[in-house]
Each structure stands twice: as structure tokens, then as C-alpha cells.
Design an enzyme around this catalytic site. Structure first.
Site, mmCIF file in Angstrom:
data_model
loop_
_atom_site.group_PDB
_atom_site.id
_atom_site.type_symbol
_atom_site.label_atom_id
_atom_site.label_comp_id
_atom_site.label_asym_id
_atom_site.label_seq_id
_atom_site.Cartn_x
_atom_site.Cartn_y
_atom_site.Cartn_z
ATOM 1 N N GLU A 1 65.047 -2.673 47.733
ATOM 2 C CA GLU A 1 64.307 -2.942 48.969
ATOM 3 C C GLU A 1 64.661 -1.952 50.084
ATOM 4 O OE1 GLU A 1 63.695 -6.745 52.033
ATOM 5 O OE2 GLU A 1 65.523 -6.605 50.842
ATOM 6 N N LYS B 1 55.984 -7.864 52.505
ATOM 7 C CA LYS B 1 56.874 -9.019 52.333
ATOM 8 C C LYS B 1 56.356 -10.230 53.114
ATOM 9 C CE LYS B 1 61.842 -10.071 52.586
ATOM 10 N NZ LYS B 1 63.153 -9.486 52.998
ATOM 11 N N CYS C 1 63.109 -9.717 47.923
ATOM 12 C CA CYS C 1 64.351 -10.301 48.436
ATOM 13 C C CYS C 1 64.206 -11.771 48.837
ATOM 14 C CB CYS C 1 64.879 -9.440 49.575
ATOM 15 S SG CYS C 1 66.647 -9.670 49.905
#
Length: 259
Positions: free
Chosen positions: A41, A110, A144
Site C-alpha cells: 500500500e 480505498k 489494508c
């Protein structure tokens, strides 16, 4: 599927250095025989969020150019982890996926922003799923903190994803959660999980490595240490249908109860 997990350290707030390093690592992974390379990431800037106006990749153009060129030249797919980008006057944590023809086949912002790392103060949340096709197989990618939301991984599986990629900058102090959640997501979705975390530290965090590849049965195929490495794994994707036939979770769902 011969996948390379590229677990690496990231230079805080220095995109030029990170781009050079990532290109070197991708080339090394391809030389080792990988046909799919996976990055962590926010590898271009790290969590230098206060300087995004200066250092974020505008519209992701530099990232897309690099990944597309390397994919085409090396005849590999690249799951590009994620990078910080600027779109208009806003910033995003964005994953790009390129296929071996150099085409961008996946783009994802995200969806879940983590307040513990101040993402909500600097970044905008995405709202679209990330399902794409590589070599005729539907796959998905989350980033994540998304891992803590089982509904989000399941939504990708219900849209056909059989392999889930999880790039991360997961802190060392919560690394036990990382391992357990990854294994749970693999078992409940009967999918391969390919998770690549960073190592090293920034001014605010120590990161935990422990990148993992987990089978649809929940078996840990590989668990990295907390150091830079490239791990090549040969995965048999036919296992997915075998396991889904053994325990037919998806056909046994009672969706009317879950609303």
C-alpha cells in the site's frame, strides 16, 4: 498462477526514490519467473499525508505509465498495491492493476479510511468495488483497513472474485489482527488471499511485514518475516472450485436474513 509478493520498505515522502525501487523489484520478480507481481500500500509516498499537495501522483499518471510499461515489456500482470494520488483538488489511496498487455484493468479508491492513521483528515473514501479479470479469472482487491470489514470482501466474492489481493501498511503492534483477519477472509469466502504488507518505519509507525498467502481452505501457504523480500508462489486456482464444492457456502447463504 505464479505470483510474486514484493514485501519492501518505503522511503517516507520521497516518490522518486520509491518509483526507482519499485521498478527494480518488479524487474527482479519477473526475472524469477513470476507472471503476477503484487506491491504494498501507498508505496509512492508512504503516509506523508501532510505533503500530499506536493508529492501525490496527479491523476495517477506516473504510476499507470510505469506499471503499464513494465507489464507490457515483461509480459506480467501487476497488482500495483496502492499509491497516493490527486484528482481535482482531492486525494485518494488508489490501487491500479495492469495486465500483461499493459492495459489498466483495475482502479480502486480505498473505501474505508482509518482514523488511527489520519486518513480521514486528508483522503477521500472510494465507493466502488474492485473486481477485475486476469487470465480469465475474476479477482478482487481491497486495501489494508478494508480487511476489517467482512461485508466488503464478501461483496467482491459475490461479484465473482476468486482471488483477493490485500496490499497494506499494517502496523507491527496490530500484526496479530492482520494474520487472523486474513485467514478468516480466506475461509469464509473460500478464496485465495494474497496480502502484501510493508516493512520498516516512518516517523509515526513501525510496520509489521508478515505478508501472507492463504489458500481457500484457510491454510497458510506462506508467511513472510519482517524484512524486505520477494517470494514466488505457484498457486493452483482449480482448488477454489474444489473447496467450494466440498462446503457449498455460497449456495447455502440465506440472504433474506442478512438485511
Amino acid at each position: 498462477m505464479k505470483v510474486a509478493c514484493v514485501q519492501l520498505d518505503i522511503v517516507f515522502g520521497e516518490p522518486k526514490e520509491n518509483f526507482l525501487k519499485v521498478e527494480e523489484k518488479i524487474r527482479e520478480a519477473a526475472s524469477l519467473g513470476a507472471n503476477t507481481v503484487v506491491l504494498p500500500e501507498m508505496w509512492n509516498t508512504g503516509y506523508d499525508l501532510t505533503r500530499l499537495e506536493e508529492i501525490a501522483d496527479v491523476n495517477g499518471e506516473e504510476t499507470k505509465k510505469l506499471l503499464s510499461q513494465l507489464s507490457k515489456e515483461l509480459n506480467i500482470h501487476i497488482v500495483g498495491g496502492s499509491v497516493s494520488i490527486k484528482k481535482g483538488d482531492k486525494f485518494y489511496n488508489t490501487m491500479y492493476v495492469t495486465n500483461a498487455l499493459g492495459e489498466v484493468v483495475g482502479e480502486y479508491d480505498k473505501a474505508h479510511l482509518i482514523k488511527l492513521m489520519d486518513e480521514h483528515l486528508y483522503l477521500e473514501a472510494g465507493s466502488e468495488k474492485n473486481v477485475f479479470t486476469l487470465d480469465g479469472v475474476k479477482m478482487g482487491g481491497i486495501i489494508c483497513y478494508d480487511l476489517r470489514f467482512p461485508e466488503w470482501t464478501r461483496a467482491h466474492s459475490l461479484n465473482g472474485a476468486k482471488v483477493m489481493f490485500v496490499p497494506a501498511q499494517w502496523p507491527a503492534k496490530r500484526i496479530d489482527h492482520w494474520k487472523i483477519l486474513l485467514q478468516a477472509r480466506a475461509i469464509e469466502n473460500q478464496s485465495f488471499i494474497i496480502a502484501v504488507n510493508r516493512v520498516g518505519s516512518d516517523p509515526h509507525n513501525e510496520f509489521g511485514g508478515n505478508s501472507m498467502v492463504i489458500s481457500p481452505w484457510g491454510e497458510i501457504i506462506w508467511n513472510g518475516a519482517n524484512e524486505e523480500c520477494i517470494e514466488i508462489l505457484d498457486l493452483n486456482l482449480e482448488e477454489i472450485e474444489e473447496i467450494r464444492a466440498r462446503i457449498p457456502v455460497f449456495s447455502d447463504r440465506r440472504e433474506e436474513l442478512y438485511r
